[in-house]
Write a protein that holds these residues in place. Structure first.
Motif, PDB file in Angstrom:
ATOM      1  N   SER A   1       0.875  -1.165   0.000  1.00 58.98           N
ATOM      2  CA  SER A   1       0.000   0.000   0.000  1.00 58.98           C
ATOM      3  C   SER A   1       0.914   1.217   0.000  1.00 58.98           C
ATOM      4  O   SER A   1       2.055   1.153   0.473  1.00 58.98           O
ATOM      5  CB  SER A   1      -0.917   0.005   1.218  1.00 58.98           C
ATOM      6  N   LEU A   2       0.444   2.325  -0.549  1.00 53.09           N
ATOM      7  CA  LEU A   2       1.332   3.470  -0.692  1.00 53.09           C
ATOM      8  C   LEU A   2       0.574   4.782  -0.629  1.00 53.09           C
ATOM      9  O   LEU A   2      -0.656   4.829  -0.713  1.00 53.09           O
ATOM     10  CB  LEU A   2       2.113   3.368  -2.005  1.00 53.09           C
ATOM     11  N   LEU A   3       1.349   5.852  -0.463  1.00 51.69           N
ATOM     12  CA  LEU A   3       0.869   7.206  -0.661  1.00 51.69           C
ATOM     13  C   LEU A   3       1.717   7.807  -1.779  1.00 51.69           C
ATOM     14  O   LEU A   3       2.936   7.676  -1.786  1.00 51.69           O
ATOM     15  CB  LEU A   3       1.008   8.034   0.612  1.00 51.69           C
TER      16      LEU A   3
ATOM     17  N   ASN B   1       7.833  15.731 -10.823  1.00 45.81           N
ATOM     18  CA  ASN B   1       8.244  14.978  -9.644  1.00 45.81           C
ATOM     19  C   ASN B   1       7.159  14.002  -9.216  1.00 45.81           C
ATOM     20  O   ASN B   1       5.977  14.359  -9.138  1.00 45.81           O
ATOM     21  CB  ASN B   1       8.554  15.924  -8.489  1.00 45.81           C
ATOM     22  N   THR B   2       7.563  12.763  -8.961  1.00 45.39           N
ATOM     23  CA  THR B   2       6.670  11.761  -8.397  1.00 45.39           C
ATOM     24  C   THR B   2       7.348  11.152  -7.179  1.00 45.39           C
ATOM     25  O   THR B   2       8.514  10.763  -7.240  1.00 45.39           O
ATOM     26  CB  THR B   2       6.367  10.636  -9.409  1.00 45.39           C
ATOM     27  N   THR B   3       6.620  11.103  -6.084  1.00 49.51           N
ATOM     28  CA  THR B   3       7.130  10.494  -4.855  1.00 49.51           C
ATOM     29  C   THR B   3       6.160   9.413  -4.405  1.00 49.51           C
ATOM     30  O   THR B   3       4.953   9.633  -4.359  1.00 49.51           O
ATOM     31  CB  THR B   3       7.301  11.534  -3.737  1.00 49.51           C
ATOM     32  N   MET B   4       6.697   8.241  -4.102  1.00 49.19           N
ATOM     33  CA  MET B   4       5.901   7.136  -3.561  1.00 49.19           C
ATOM     34  C   MET B   4       6.445   6.747  -2.195  1.00 49.19           C
ATOM     35  O   MET B   4       7.644   6.472  -2.071  1.00 49.19           O
ATOM     36  CB  MET B   4       5.965   5.901  -4.473  1.00 49.19           C
ATOM     37  N   ASP B   5       5.580   6.731  -1.198  1.00 56.78           N
ATOM     38  CA  ASP B   5       5.927   6.196   0.116  1.00 56.78           C
ATOM     39  C   ASP B   5       5.281   4.823   0.256  1.00 56.78           C
ATOM     40  O   ASP B   5       4.047   4.694   0.155  1.00 56.78           O
ATOM     41  CB  ASP B   5       5.427   7.110   1.232  1.00 56.78           C
TER      42      ASP B   5
ATOM     43  N   GLY C   1      16.463  -4.345   3.523  1.00 53.35           N
ATOM     44  CA  GLY C   1      16.150  -4.372   2.097  1.00 53.35           C
ATOM     45  C   GLY C   1      14.714  -4.024   1.745  1.00 53.35           C
ATOM     46  O   GLY C   1      14.329  -4.110   0.572  1.00 53.35           O
ATOM     47  N   THR C   2      13.915  -3.596   2.734  1.00 56.51           N
ATOM     48  CA  THR C   2      12.521  -3.243   2.470  1.00 56.51           C
ATOM     49  C   THR C   2      12.434  -1.858   1.830  1.00 56.51           C
ATOM     50  O   THR C   2      12.957  -0.886   2.393  1.00 56.51           O
ATOM     51  CB  THR C   2      11.697  -3.253   3.769  1.00 56.51           C
ATOM     52  N   PRO C   3      11.769  -1.704   0.671  1.00 56.69           N
ATOM     53  CA  PRO C   3      11.589  -0.386   0.057  1.00 56.69           C
ATOM     54  C   PRO C   3      10.751   0.520   0.965  1.00 56.69           C
ATOM     55  O   PRO C   3       9.736   0.086   1.528  1.00 56.69           O
ATOM     56  CB  PRO C   3      10.848  -0.690  -1.249  1.00 56.69           C
ATOM     57  N   VAL C   4      11.170   1.760   1.106  1.00 55.77           N
ATOM     58  CA  VAL C   4      10.456   2.718   1.953  1.00 55.77           C
ATOM     59  C   VAL C   4       9.931   3.902   1.141  1.00 55.77           C
ATOM     60  O   VAL C   4       8.819   4.364   1.352  1.00 55.77           O
ATOM     61  CB  VAL C   4      11.376   3.219   3.086  1.00 55.77           C
ATOM     62  N   ARG C   5      10.728   4.403   0.216  1.00 50.36           N
ATOM     63  CA  ARG C   5      10.306   5.559  -0.583  1.00 50.36           C
ATOM     64  C   ARG C   5      11.055   5.562  -1.904  1.00 50.36           C
ATOM     65  O   ARG C   5      12.201   5.155  -1.995  1.00 50.36           O
ATOM     66  CB  ARG C   5      10.572   6.863   0.164  1.00 50.36           C
ATOM     67  N   GLN C   6      10.362   6.050  -2.943  1.00 49.60           N
ATOM     68  CA  GLN C   6      11.002   6.306  -4.226  1.00 49.60           C
ATOM     69  C   GLN C   6      10.687   7.729  -4.656  1.00 49.60           C
ATOM     70  O   GLN C   6       9.527   8.164  -4.581  1.00 49.60           O
ATOM     71  CB  GLN C   6      10.517   5.336  -5.304  1.00 49.60           C
ATOM     72  N   VAL C   7      11.698   8.474  -5.088  1.00 47.96           N
ATOM     73  CA  VAL C   7      11.524   9.814  -5.634  1.00 47.96           C
ATOM     74  C   VAL C   7      12.065   9.822  -7.053  1.00 47.96           C
ATOM     75  O   VAL C   7      13.212   9.402  -7.283  1.00 47.96           O
ATOM     76  CB  VAL C   7      12.249  10.879  -4.790  1.00 47.96           C
ATOM     77  N   ALA C   8      11.257  10.285  -7.997  1.00 49.09           N
ATOM     78  CA  ALA C   8      11.689  10.389  -9.394  1.00 49.09           C
ATOM     79  C   ALA C   8      11.357  11.789  -9.890  1.00 49.09           C
ATOM     80  O   ALA C   8      10.182  12.150 -10.006  1.00 49.09           O
ATOM     81  CB  ALA C   8      10.995   9.338 -10.256  1.00 49.09           C
ATOM     82  N   ASN C   9      12.381  12.574 -10.142  1.00 47.47           N
ATOM     83  CA  ASN C   9      12.215  13.922 -10.682  1.00 47.47           C
ATOM     84  C   ASN C   9      12.823  13.923 -12.078  1.00 47.47           C
ATOM     85  O   ASN C   9      14.046  13.876 -12.234  1.00 47.47           O
ATOM     86  CB  ASN C   9      12.910  14.940  -9.776  1.00 47.47           C
ATOM     87  N   ILE C  10      11.960  13.938 -13.098  1.00 42.31           N
ATOM     88  CA  ILE C  10      12.391  13.679 -14.470  1.00 42.31           C
ATOM     89  C   ILE C  10      12.013  14.847 -15.371  1.00 42.31           C
ATOM     90  O   ILE C  10      10.893  15.361 -15.306  1.00 42.31           O
ATOM     91  CB  ILE C  10      11.742  12.383 -14.997  1.00 42.31           C
ATOM     92  N   SER C  11      12.933  15.244 -16.233  1.00 41.11           N
ATOM     93  CA  SER C  11      12.647  16.240 -17.264  1.00 41.11           C
ATOM     94  C   SER C  11      12.228  15.496 -18.523  1.00 41.11           C
ATOM     95  O   SER C  11      13.032  14.811 -19.154  1.00 41.11           O
ATOM     96  CB  SER C  11      13.891  17.096 -17.543  1.00 41.11           C
ATOM     97  N   ALA C  12      10.962  15.625 -18.867  1.00 39.82           N
ATOM     98  CA  ALA C  12      10.444  14.869 -20.010  1.00 39.82           C
ATOM     99  C   ALA C  12       9.248  15.582 -20.599  1.00 39.82           C
ATOM    100  O   ALA C  12       8.595  16.405 -19.939  1.00 39.82           O
ATOM    101  CB  ALA C  12      10.048  13.456 -19.573  1.00 39.82           C
ATOM    102  N   ALA C  13       8.936  15.274 -21.856  1.00 36.73           N
ATOM    103  CA  ALA C  13       7.744  15.805 -22.499  1.00 36.73           C
ATOM    104  C   ALA C  13       6.529  15.034 -22.003  1.00 36.73           C
ATOM    105  O   ALA C  13       6.563  13.809 -21.894  1.00 36.73           O
ATOM    106  CB  ALA C  13       7.864  15.681 -24.014  1.00 36.73           C
TER     107      ALA C  13
END
Length: 393
Positions: free
Chosen positions: A25-27, A168-172, A145-157
């Protein structure tokens, strides 16, 4: 003590390995989440190259009449599998045409370097980063090794042909289960994405004439392969496009009203952008597409409903356009034709009539003050009566 030192050295040299399969489950925070952390669920399966992301959020501009009902919620699901990416909103499923293979959302993690630790939810976690000229990634992971957060800040069309912007996309990740049940992917209906179902055939197949408005660049007057709307739907679109400062990016400057005759059976709405050629997401080849204004709509995004409170958006497929005066009497013949171009106005005139303030005052669909200003601007030419003069290109 020595084992702790060794552990730290390993972490600082060797990037973590993302679990090959897990559910969480995530935010999530994205450019499209209306300033909210949106709850959802991720099922990730690198072994079989498939991923499912589901989110659910309140539609902030939904009519007041929908408050406290399921209609006020938007349910969005994205599947990424071996042949590309599919997404569904309120039961309407489409495929990204330019996505043709599995995209691993953690594929960059092996290239990261250790950048320190931080505390999230009272837990110390390790931060791994990757920076490039067009992207900045962070992966937060616990010692086990448990994933806690991912941050992706991408320059894209956003779409092919658009200028690149930073997004920017952040997943907790709030929970962790080291499994990716196959049953989680059983609801993906690729057939419905490639061959979307149409509304039931009309009892009366007599063609109907609809007012269709379109906000567009000056000089771009071909509405084939474009999206249009009724008065409520386009007034809402113009409001949000201007308030979000997206109009400058789109180069939209005028609004036109067309009288369009259509065959009264609707297909999946195609999300179209750009001109010559347009870029569309959706697979309906012939029928005029329809969905609720702003993409709202209780069942199949309003494809087969009147959408009186939210307005309707329409898509006009080139293959369905009638030729040589033919009328749209059957999908076997053609499905739409332009009766006349009624009027074009400068969008600046709308805001000189108070539409900008009305947008902010209305707040939500059906934008009654805004729509009244919008319609009057086309019905009248005289500024003293709320009208806008015809735009001369």
């Amino acid at each position: 003590m020595m084992s702790l030192i060794v552990s730290a050295l390993v972490w600082s040299v060797t990037p973590p390995v993302v679990p090959a399969q897990f559910s969480s489950s995530l935010l999530q925070w994205t450019p499209f989440s209306q300033g909210q952390w949106v709850p959802g669920q991720l099922v990730y399966d690198r072994t079989y190259q498939r991923m499912k992301l589901s989110t659910e959020q309140i539609m902030g501009l939904a009519p007041i009449q929908w408050e406290g009902t399921p209609a006020a919620w938007s349910n969005w699901t994205q599947w990424t599998i071996t042949d590309g990416t599919y997404f569904s909103t309120s039961g309407q499923i489409r495929k990204f045409a330019d996505a043709t293979s599995f995209y691993d959302m953690f594929g960059w993690v092996p290239e990261t370097t250790f950048s320190g630790t931080t505390t999230i939810n009272n837990k110390t976690v390790n931060i791994w980063e990757l920076s490039t000229p067009t992207a900045f990634f962070q992966y937060y992971v616990s010692d086990d090794g448990t994933p806690v957060r991912q941050v992706a800040n991408i320059s894209a069309a956003r779409l092919p042909g658009d200028p690149a912007t930073w997004q920017n996309t952040t997943m907790d990740f709030m929970t962790f289960e080291p499994v990716a049940p196959p049953s989680e992917f059983s609801d993906l209906n690729t057939t419905a994405a490639l061959y979307p179902p149409a509304c039931p055939p009309p009892e009366d197949p007599t063609p109907v004439v609809l007012d269709m408005y379109i906000f567009h660049p000056s000089g771009e007057n071909n509405i084939s392969g474009q999206d249009t709307a009724d008065a409520i739907g386009d007034a809402a679109f113009v409001c949000l496009d201007v308030l979000s400062n997206n109009t400058k990016n789109d180069n939209y400057s005028v609004v036109s009203l067309y009288s369009v005759e259509v065959y009264p059976q609707f297909g999946q709405y195609k999300q179209c952008n750009h001109y010559e050629p347009s870029y569309c997401i959706g697979a309906e080849p012939i029928l005029v597409g329809r969905e609720g204004g702003l993409g709202y709509g209780q069942v199949f995004q309003g494809q087969c409903t009147a959408n009186d409170l939210i307005g309707s958006w329409y898509s006009l497929p080139p293959a369905g356009q009638c030729a040589n005066g033919t009328r749209p009497t059957s999908p076997d013949v053609c499905t739409w034709r332009i009766v006349e171009k009624v009027k074009t106005i400068d969008v600046k005139c709308l805001f000189q009539r108070g539409m900008f303030d009305a947008c902010k005052a209305d707040v939500r669909l059906p934008f009654p003050k805004t729509t009244n200003i919008f319609v009057t601007a086309f019905e009248q030419d005289d500024p003293s009566k709320g009208g806008c003069p015809p735009y001369q290109e």
